[in-house]
Scaffold this active site. Sequence first.
Site, PDB file in Angstrom:
ATOM      1  N   THR A 136       0.851  -1.187   0.000  1.00  0.00           N
ATOM      2  CA  THR A 136       0.000   0.000   0.000  1.00  0.00           C
ATOM      3  C   THR A 136       0.881   1.229   0.000  1.00  0.00           C
ATOM      4  O   THR A 136       1.691   1.410   0.929  1.00  0.00           O
ATOM      5  CB  THR A 136      -0.941   0.066   1.228  1.00  0.00           C
ATOM      6  N   ASP A 138      -0.135   4.038   0.576  1.00  0.00           N
ATOM      7  CA  ASP A 138      -0.657   4.888   1.648  1.00  0.00           C
ATOM      8  C   ASP A 138      -0.002   4.587   3.003  1.00  0.00           C
ATOM      9  O   ASP A 138      -0.127   5.356   3.937  1.00  0.00           O
ATOM     10  CB  ASP A 138      -2.175   4.695   1.792  1.00  0.00           C
TER      11      ASP A 138
HETATM   12  O1  F6P Z   1      -5.085   2.612  -1.862  1.00  0.00           O
HETATM   13  C1  F6P Z   1      -4.108   3.132  -2.652  1.00  0.00           C
HETATM   14  C2  F6P Z   1      -4.611   4.264  -3.509  1.00  0.00           C
HETATM   15  O2  F6P Z   1      -3.464   4.746  -4.132  1.00  0.00           O
HETATM   16  C3  F6P Z   1      -5.355   5.373  -2.761  1.00  0.00           C
HETATM   17  O3  F6P Z   1      -4.550   6.300  -2.127  1.00  0.00           O
HETATM   18  C4  F6P Z   1      -6.198   5.955  -3.846  1.00  0.00           C
HETATM   19  O4  F6P Z   1      -7.363   6.523  -3.323  1.00  0.00           O
HETATM   20  C5  F6P Z   1      -6.510   4.779  -4.687  1.00  0.00           C
HETATM   21  O5  F6P Z   1      -5.491   3.848  -4.515  1.00  0.00           O
HETATM   22  C6  F6P Z   1      -6.711   5.089  -6.158  1.00  0.00           C
HETATM   23  O6  F6P Z   1      -7.158   3.954  -6.787  1.00  0.00           O
HETATM   24  P1  F6P Z   1      -7.510   3.835  -8.340  1.00  0.00           P
HETATM   25  O7  F6P Z   1      -6.222   3.473  -9.036  1.00  0.00           O
HETATM   26  O8  F6P Z   1      -8.501   2.757  -8.426  1.00  0.00           O
HETATM   27  O9  F6P Z   1      -7.989   5.174  -8.807  1.00  0.00           O
END
Ligand code: F6P
Length: 357
Positions: A136, A138
């Site tokens: 992650t 995050d």
């Molecule tokens: O969970 C990781 C993340 O990078 C978040 O910070 C973000 O909201 C999300 O993925 C974005 O996901 P996607 O690629 O589906 O737009």
Amino acid sequence: MRIGLLNSGGDCPGLNAVTHGVVGAATQLGWEVYGFRQGYEGLLSPGDYKVLKVEKTEGILKVGGTILGSSNKGHFVSKVGAGGVRAIPTELMDEAVATMKGLGVEALICVGGDGSLSTAQQFYEHGFPVVGVPKTIDNDLAATAMTFGFDSACHSVVDALDRLQTTAESHKRVMVLEVMGRHAGWIALYGGMGGGACSILIPEIPFDLNKVAETIKHRDENGFFHSLVVVAEGAAPIGGTQLYEETKEDGESRLGGIGEQVAKQLSALTGKDTRCTTLGHLQRGGSPTALDRVLGTRFGVKAVKLIEEKRFGRMVSYQQYHVGSVPIKEAVRELNLVDPEGEVVEAAKSVGISFGD
Ligand code: F6P
């Protein structure tokens, strides 16, 4: 022995380093690695996979994305809304297990975030030997002090702020940068501190923009006519709620828009020319930093070791500079959030950074 490997959820820099670690360590044991494509979807009959030999993974350490592909939607999504868990239908689990058994795959390494690891746990409870690797950007899993990809994401934020600073200074502007971080503000915090932001707004600290405006005005009074403000996508004002670009019934809704809102309101409160940049997926793409390459490799090697020791149902975890492991079940339970009273926030406040509180 033949083992399976898959990447699930949003990609991040360092995924290929994990693959490099898994294939290197497994090959030394004389094992074969089957890499399943597009996450758990690759387990559907008849199986979408490629045989990963050392020659195939040569040079991937520095490559962004994932050579296996990944997916955060499809048949095996177990995360619903904020914190909800969906039970994967038994027929699907049976199909996936039959695919692996048919291919002679005896254990599976799942690389993913909390949602993907909840699916891994369901496979384990269904009787299939699984180990997990946390992923992650995050950095929001409590069971590991750090995940690969986070450092690379912070590096992108710092690079963006360095660029925004020069143009902000030329025009005496306020530049707002919206970064990723759904529940946890680690990227905003580390990126913002590293990039010289005067204010950092994170999900853990509801903000009052009057406080941020005061900081900007104070800078002006001291002859610093430009300011950088970093906002995590999941941040919200005191008494307000997070902003979504798209809400989904299944899987995770898409956050977005808080940066623009903050920019507009700060312009009104300070009278300054203000612009907003949303960094988006630039934080997820590109080559991993040295730290993420090494962490990813170590995670991959550890995952193979866990299989060798038959310690299934466990997730690789980084604690106190050491790569160990914890039960997956515990790992998906708790989020790693920024402590509003913690040492990092305190250090940021000591150098004049406002959190809008
Ligand atoms: O969970 C990781 C993340 O990078 C978040 O910070 C973000 O909201 C999300 O993925 C974005 O996901 P996607 O690629 O589906 O737009």
